[in-house]
Enzyme design. Structure first.
Site, mmCIF file in Angstrom:
data_model
loop_
_atom_site.group_PDB
_atom_site.id
_atom_site.type_symbol
_atom_site.label_atom_id
_atom_site.label_comp_id
_atom_site.label_asym_id
_atom_site.label_seq_id
_atom_site.Cartn_x
_atom_site.Cartn_y
_atom_site.Cartn_z
ATOM 1 N N CYS A 336 27.378 41.553 38.422
ATOM 2 C CA CYS A 336 28.088 42.822 38.261
ATOM 3 C C CYS A 336 28.334 43.537 39.583
ATOM 4 O O CYS A 336 29.312 44.279 39.717
ATOM 5 C CB CYS A 336 27.294 43.753 37.349
ATOM 6 S SG CYS A 336 27.033 43.144 35.678
ATOM 7 N N VAL A 337 27.456 43.356 40.555
ATOM 8 C CA VAL A 337 27.566 44.127 41.802
ATOM 9 C C VAL A 337 28.225 43.355 42.936
ATOM 10 O O VAL A 337 28.352 43.880 44.047
ATOM 11 C CB VAL A 337 26.185 44.638 42.264
ATOM 12 C CG1 VAL A 337 25.561 45.521 41.192
ATOM 13 C CG2 VAL A 337 25.246 43.511 42.651
#
Length: 349
Positions: A336-337
Site C-alpha cells: 500500500c505504501v
C-alpha cells in the site's frame, strides 16, 4: 511535459507491466501525521525506516516528504542509506500505491496514467495526495495520460500479459465512480492500462477501509500463479469471504484460457484491533522488487508459515519478513505504501 487523453495508451501499444518486471526505482511517502496514526507515528516511522533501508539494498528509492519536519525526520533516520532521493511534496497521507501514478510501458518506453484519487470514496482528506502524480511527472519530465476516473493501484493486480484481478466491493462502490458498470470500468482498464481480461472477485477483508482492495487478499506471483489468503477458523467472518474467492479463483482462466495455479496463503492467526475496531493484517500485501520480496509480519504465529509459502513461490528472490505491526494501524502495509517505477526510457510523447 505532455498531458494526454487521446489517443489512448492501449491504441499506442502501452500496457501495465507486472510488479516483478525490473524496476528503475521505488517511490514511497514518509509518514507525518500523528493523529492519522492514532498516536503511533514514532513506531510507524521506525518501520518505514527499516522498509526503505531494505528496499535501498536492491534499488533506488524516491522518498516523498510533505514538509520541513518530515524532511528532517526522514533524512535523520535514513542517514547513510545509499540511493535515496528526497522530494518535498505536500501530502495528506502515505498510501502512494493508491494516489500515485500507475506506470505503463511500450517496449522500453515508460509513461504513466494519472487517475483520480478520492481517498477510497471520500473517507479522508485527499486533495493534496491527488496532486502528487503531477509532481512525479514534472520530476521525470514524462508525458502521461490524465483520466477523470477514480482508480487506485491497490485495487488492481496484473500479470503483465493483459490479465487483471479486482473486486466488485471496491470498483463498484458508489462513491468512487457513481453509475459505472463492470463493462464501463473494463473499458477504461483496457484503454488506459492495456487490460484484455478482468477477473472479478467479490469482497475483501473485514473492516478494510479500502473496500476490498485485491492487494490485501490475492496476488500474482508469476504470470499464471496466484496466492490467495485463507482463514481456516469457521467462526471468523473472513472465512466465508476468503473461501468464496478461493473457489472462484479455481474456476478462472488466464488471458489465453489456461487455468490459474492457486496457492493458499494463511492470514495472521491473531485478531488485531485498534480502539475496538478490527484491523486487516495480511501477508498478501507484500512488495516485489529487484531481487527481493518485502513481506509484512506482525509477531504472529503464522508469520513463518506465510514466509515459507512465499519463499517457495519466489525461489529467485530474497523473501524478507519485516515488522508491520505499527503500520497496520493505518489500515495497510508494504504494498500500500510503495509504487514501483519500472525500468525504461522516459516517454516524451
Amino acid at each position: 511535459m505532455l498531458h494526454l487523453q487521446e489517443p489512448t495508451p492501449q491504441s499506442l501499444g502501452f500496457r501495465m507491466p507486472a510488479e516483478w518486471a525490473p524496476h528503475a526505482a521505488t517511490w514511497i511517502s514518509w509518514p507525518s501525521d500523528n493523529e492519522l496514526w492514532f498516536g503511533f507515528l514514532e513506531p510507524v516511522r521506525e518501520e518505514f525506516k527499516t522498509l526503505v533501508t531494505t528496499i535501498a539494498r536492491f534499488e533506488p528509492v524516491h522518498v516523498l516528504v510533505r514538509d520541513e519536519e518530515a524532511h528532517k525526520d526522514a533524512t535523520t533516520r535514513l542517514a547513510g542509506v545509499p540511493g535515496l532521493t528526497f522530494h518535498t511534496i505536500p501530502l495528506d497521507d502515505v498510501w502512494f500505491r493508491d494516489n500515485g501514478p500507475i506506470f505503463i510501458k511500450r517496449g522500453e518506453e515508460l509513461s504513466f496514467v494519472n487517475w483520480v484519487f478520492n481517498s477510497w470514496g471520500e473517507k479522508f482528506n485527499w486533495h493534496k495526495d491527488n496532486a502528487a502524480p503531477e509532481a512525479v511527472a514534472e520530476y521525470l519530465d514524462m508525458a502521461h495520460w490524465d483520466v477523470d476516473v477514480v482508480m487506485e493501484g491497490g485495487s488492481l493486480e496484473v500479470n503483465g500479459l493483459g490479465l487483471c484481478m479486482t473486486t466488485r466491493q471496491c470498483l463498484l462502490e458508489e462513491k468512487r465512480n457513481p453509475g459505472f458498470s463492470e463493462a464501463k470500468l473494463e473499458g477504461y482498464l483496457r484503454d488506459y492500462l492495456g487490460i484484455t481480461k478482468v477477473l472479478w472477485l467479490e469482497d475483501g477483508l473485514e473492516n478494510d477501509h479500502t473496500d476490498g482492495h485485491i492487494d490485501t487478499i490475492i496476488r500474482f506471483v508469476n504470470e499464471n500463479t496466484v496466492v490467495c489468503s485463507v482463514e481456516p477458523n469457521l467462526e471468523d467472518p473472513n472465512h466465508a469471504t476468503m473461501q468464496r474467492n478461493l473457489d472462484l479463483l479455481k474456476t478462472f482462466t488466464d488471458q489465453d484460457g489456461n487455468p490459474l495455479k492457486v496457492i493458499e496463503l494463511p492470514l495472521p492467526q491473531n485478531r488485531l484491533e485498534l480502539e475496538g475496531d478490527r484491523l486487516p493484517p495480511t501477508y498478501a500485501n507484500f512488495y516485489i522488487g529487484n531481487g527481493f520480496v518485502a513481506v509484512p509480519t506482525y509477531g504472529d504465529p503464522n508469520d513463518e508459515r506465510a514466509l515459507d509459502v512465499l519463499r517457495a513461490v519466489f525461489p529467485d528472490r530474497e523473501v524478507i519478513g519485516l515488522s508491520s505491526r505499527a503500520i497496520i494501524n493505518g489500515g495497510g502495509s508494504f504494498h500500500c505504501v510503495t509504487q514501483q517505477q519500472p525500468a525504461g526510457v522516459i516517454w516524451k510523447g
